[in-house]
Motif scaffolding. Structure first.
Motif, mmCIF file in Angstrom:
data_model
loop_
_atom_site.group_PDB
_atom_site.id
_atom_site.type_symbol
_atom_site.label_atom_id
_atom_site.label_comp_id
_atom_site.label_asym_id
_atom_site.label_seq_id
_atom_site.Cartn_x
_atom_site.Cartn_y
_atom_site.Cartn_z
ATOM 1 N N CYS A 228 -4.229 62.560 7.659
ATOM 2 C CA CYS A 228 -3.869 63.361 8.818
ATOM 3 C C CYS A 228 -5.030 64.290 9.131
ATOM 4 O O CYS A 228 -5.657 64.803 8.216
ATOM 5 N N PRO A 229 -5.319 64.563 10.356
ATOM 6 C CA PRO A 229 -4.716 64.031 11.568
ATOM 7 C C PRO A 229 -5.316 62.675 11.947
ATOM 8 O O PRO A 229 -6.384 62.299 11.475
ATOM 9 N N MET A 230 -4.581 61.986 12.839
ATOM 10 C CA MET A 230 -5.006 60.673 13.311
ATOM 11 C C MET A 230 -4.761 60.543 14.802
ATOM 12 O O MET A 230 -3.898 61.225 15.353
ATOM 13 N N VAL A 231 -5.535 59.658 15.422
ATOM 14 C CA VAL A 231 -5.366 59.332 16.839
ATOM 15 C C VAL A 231 -5.142 57.828 16.942
ATOM 16 O O VAL A 231 -5.880 57.039 16.343
ATOM 17 N N TRP A 232 -4.101 57.459 17.690
ATOM 18 C CA TRP A 232 -3.757 56.063 17.959
ATOM 19 C C TRP A 232 -3.626 55.902 19.467
ATOM 20 O O TRP A 232 -3.390 56.865 20.181
#
Length: 74
Positions: free
Chosen positions: A17-21
């Motif tokens: 974390c954090p992540m972008v999808w």
């Protein structure tokens, strides 16, 4: 929904974390970050708009901006 991974914070230390999808079906972004629980910050946000029970406010560090820009530019 077809989520495509864009990027993860490389300083997460294995915490994922954090992540972008990005949802390739409709182009929307799916973001994983730290939930904002500070009552003062939430009050500031709610001055502008209510926060329904179905929504959460998350925080992403500035170092995640390149991933967001990458997802938006595709």
């Amino acid at each position: 929904m077809a989520l495509r991974f864009i990027g993860i914070d490389d300083t997460s230390g294995g915490n994922n974390c954090p992540m972008v999808w990005k949802d390739d079906t409709d182009g929307s972004l799916v973001l994983q970050g730290w939930e904002v629980t500070n009552l003062s910050e939430l009050a500031q946000l709610q001055e502008r708009s209510s926060l329904p029970d179905t929504e959460k406010v998350i925080r992403l560090p500035a170092r995640m901006i390149p991933y967001i820009l990458e997802a938006c530019s595709e």
